[in-house]
Design an enzyme around this catalytic site. Sequence first.
Site, PDB file in Angstrom:
ATOM      1  N   ASN A  21      75.029  72.681  26.199  1.00  0.00           N
ATOM      2  CA  ASN A  21      76.266  72.677  26.982  1.00  0.00           C
ATOM      3  C   ASN A  21      76.278  73.783  28.040  1.00  0.00           C
ATOM      4  OD1 ASN A  21      76.928  70.621  25.321  1.00  0.00           O
ATOM      5  ND2 ASN A  21      78.484  71.711  24.131  1.00  0.00           N
ATOM      6  N   HIS A  80      96.507  56.437  70.787  1.00  0.00           N
ATOM      7  CA  HIS A  80      96.766  55.024  70.413  1.00  0.00           C
ATOM      8  C   HIS A  80      95.686  54.097  70.973  1.00  0.00           C
ATOM      9  CE1 HIS A  80     100.891  56.431  69.460  1.00  0.00           C
ATOM     10  NE2 HIS A  80     100.763  57.111  70.596  1.00  0.00           N
ATOM     11  N   SER A 112      68.147  42.625  66.821  1.00  0.00           N
ATOM     12  CA  SER A 112      68.600  41.492  66.024  1.00  0.00           C
ATOM     13  C   SER A 112      67.427  40.557  65.794  1.00  0.00           C
ATOM     14  CB  SER A 112      69.721  40.762  66.772  1.00  0.00           C
ATOM     15  OG  SER A 112      69.772  39.409  66.380  1.00  0.00           O
ATOM     16  N   LYS A 118      70.028  42.008  71.791  1.00  0.00           N
ATOM     17  CA  LYS A 118      70.856  42.972  71.056  1.00  0.00           C
ATOM     18  C   LYS A 118      70.210  44.339  70.866  1.00  0.00           C
ATOM     19  CE  LYS A 118      74.277  42.449  69.121  1.00  0.00           C
ATOM     20  NZ  LYS A 118      74.668  41.724  67.913  1.00  0.00           N
ATOM     21  N   ASN A 174      71.632  47.376  68.482  1.00  0.00           N
ATOM     22  CA  ASN A 174      72.752  47.651  67.577  1.00  0.00           C
ATOM     23  C   ASN A 174      72.795  49.103  67.109  1.00  0.00           C
ATOM     24  OD1 ASN A 174      73.518  44.916  67.657  1.00  0.00           O
ATOM     25  ND2 ASN A 174      72.119  44.419  65.981  1.00  0.00           N
ATOM     26  N   GLU A 234      76.882  52.809  62.139  1.00  0.00           N
ATOM     27  CA  GLU A 234      77.644  51.951  61.222  1.00  0.00           C
ATOM     28  C   GLU A 234      77.378  52.328  59.777  1.00  0.00           C
ATOM     29  OE1 GLU A 234      77.984  47.638  63.185  1.00  0.00           O
ATOM     30  OE2 GLU A 234      75.980  48.488  63.307  1.00  0.00           O
ATOM     31  N   TYR A 250      83.160  70.765  25.980  1.00  0.00           N
ATOM     32  CA  TYR A 250      82.249  69.744  26.505  1.00  0.00           C
ATOM     33  C   TYR A 250      82.539  68.386  25.869  1.00  0.00           C
ATOM     34  CZ  TYR A 250      78.044  67.101  27.631  1.00  0.00           C
ATOM     35  OH  TYR A 250      77.176  66.144  28.086  1.00  0.00           O
ATOM     36  N   LYS A 255      76.674  64.032  37.362  1.00  0.00           N
ATOM     37  CA  LYS A 255      75.506  64.308  38.201  1.00  0.00           C
ATOM     38  C   LYS A 255      75.146  63.250  39.246  1.00  0.00           C
ATOM     39  CE  LYS A 255      73.547  65.898  34.367  1.00  0.00           C
ATOM     40  NZ  LYS A 255      74.703  66.539  33.734  1.00  0.00           N
TER      41      LYS A 255
HETATM   42  N1  ARG Z   1      72.495  65.344  28.997  1.00  0.00           N
HETATM   43  C1  ARG Z   1      73.671  66.100  28.763  1.00  0.00           C
HETATM   44  C2  ARG Z   1      74.498  66.220  30.082  1.00  0.00           C
HETATM   45  O1  ARG Z   1      73.960  66.111  31.112  1.00  0.00           O
HETATM   46  C3  ARG Z   1      73.338  67.443  28.267  1.00  0.00           C
HETATM   47  C4  ARG Z   1      74.412  68.113  27.440  1.00  0.00           C
HETATM   48  C5  ARG Z   1      74.530  67.489  26.151  1.00  0.00           C
HETATM   49  N2  ARG Z   1      75.276  68.237  25.229  1.00  0.00           N
HETATM   50  C6  ARG Z   1      75.634  67.688  24.121  1.00  0.00           C
HETATM   51  N3  ARG Z   1      76.278  68.408  23.309  1.00  0.00           N
HETATM   52  N4  ARG Z   1      75.414  66.419  23.896  1.00  0.00           N
HETATM   53  O2  ARG Z   1      75.684  66.406  30.038  1.00  0.00           O
END
Ligand code: ARG
Length: 489
Positions: free
Chosen positions: A111, A157, A278, A284, A286, A291, A318, A326
Site C-alpha cells: 500500500n 458569437h 481522403s 481533400k 484534412n 480534430e 487502501y 493508474k
Molecule cells: N496492485 C495494487 C495497486 O496498484 C497494489 C496494492 C495492493 N495492495 C493490496 N493490499 N492489495 O493498487
Amino acid sequence: MSEMMWGGRFQKAEERSALDFNASVSYDCRMYKEDIAGSLAHASMLADRGIISKEDLEKITGGLLKIKKEIDEGRFAFSVELEDVHMNVEKRLTDDIGDAGARLHTARSRNDQCAADLHMYMRRHIAKLAEKLIAAEEALIGVSEKYKDVILPGYTHMQRAQPVLFAHHMMAYCAMLQRDFERLTGCYEMADASPLGACALAGTTYPTMPKETAEKLHFSKCYGNSLDAVSDRDYLLQFLSFASICMMHLSRLSEELILWSTGEFGFIELDDGYSTGSSIMPQKKNPDICELVRGKTGRVYGHLTALLTVMKGLPLAYDKDMQEDKEGVFDAIDTLGFALDIYAGMLGTMTVNGARTRAVLENDFSNATDMADYLAKKGLPFRRAHAVVGNAVAYCIENRKVLLDLTMEEFKKMSPLFETDIYEVLQIENCVKNRDSYGGTGPKQVKRQQREAKKIVNRQKKLAAEWKEANAFIAVSYTHLTLPTTSRV
Ligand code: ARG
C-alpha cells in the site's frame, strides 16, 4: 502460485478469471524503475536502522540492480500470476537471493509501496510534460512573431467584431498554456511527498525513518498521517484536472485551426506534414490532427470523471478500487504529451494567409466601434454615437457599401461632427494600432505580451530543469517492454 503469494492462510489457488481480473502488471510495469528505486531506498534505510544486516542490504542491492538491467533490456518476463510490478520484482529477487530478498518487505506494505512508486512516476512525468508545455508556449510566441503584421477579424458569437492582430490571438493561447504551467507546478508539489513508512495503514512497530527514505528518493516531504499517505489520490485528481484544462485549451485552438483552414475562411494552411488526405476525394486536405486533439480531449475528461467517481465512496484506508487510479492517468500523460509535441511542430509550420484575412476585413463593419468612439471623443455621448453608427451600417447594407465607401457628404449628414480624418480612423491598421490600452491588440501591447511571456518561459525552464535534475536518478524508457495484458493473450 497464490499459495506462494499469500502464504499459509490459503488452501486453494486463485481462479484463473479472478487472477486475470485482479492483475495490474500490464500497466503498472511502467513504474518498474520507480519500484526498484523505492526498494533500494527502503532497504538502505532498514540497514541504517539495524533492521536488516549490511550483508542483506548488499545482496538486495545487487539483486535489484540485476533485475533492473534485465527489465531495461527487455529480458524480464513479467507474470500476470504475480499481480503487479511490485510482486514480480520481489518474487524474482527472493528467487535469486533467498532470505535477504524475503526480508525486503519488512516494515513496508504494497500500500505504501505502490503509492510511493506512483508519486515518483508522476513527478518524473510532470517534469517531462513541463518541457513539452514550454515548447508549445514557445511555438505560439514564435508564430505570433513570424506573422506579426497579420490582422484578422476578432469574433464574438462567431460574428466579426473588431480587427485584431493574429499575434494577439496566438498570445491569448500562450497565456492559457502559461496558466496551465502554474497548475502543473501545483501538481508537482503535491506529487513530491513520500508515503513510505505508512506501511499497510497504521505505521509500523519497527524503528523506521520515513524522512530518511524520503530524502534518498529526493522527496521534499513525507506524509504526516499514515492513513492519509496510503489512501490519498488527490495529486492524481489534481493532475487530471490540469490535463483536462490544458487539453481543453488545445481543443479550442484546434477548433479555430480547423475553421480557419476551411475554404470558407482560408485564413491558414496547415503544413502537409500535419495533414491527411481522403481515400476517395483527391482534392481533400484534412486537419485530422487538430480534430483528434479535439476528440481526445474527451477521453482525458473521462479519466478525471472516472477517478473522481472511483474515489468518492471509499472508506479509509487502501481499497482495491484504487488500483483503478493508474490506467487513466497514464493515458492522460501520453495523450497530453502527444498533443503538446504535435502542436509545437504544427504551429511552427503552418502558413497564415494575411491577404485573405485582410480582404475579409475590407468587406465588413469591424471598424464600426472606431466610428462610434470617434464621435464620442468629440463629445457625443457614447450611446448616441452608437445609434448614429448603427444607422450608418444599416444605410451601408442597403446601399451595398462599407463605412469607408461613404462620402464626406454622407458622413456629414449622419453627424456634423465628422471631419475628413474619419477616413484615417476607419483604416483597419489604425483600428488595431489605436487599441493601445493595457492588454489590447495594439502592436505595442502585443510586443509587451511577447516580452513578458518569454520572461515567464525562462522562469519555467529553470523550474523544469530543477525537476528534471531531481528525477534524473529515475530516468527511464519503458517503450521496449513487452506488456502482458492477461495470461490469455
Ligand atoms: N496492485 C495494487 C495497486 O496498484 C497494489 C496494492 C495492493 N495492495 C493490496 N493490499 N492489495 O493498487
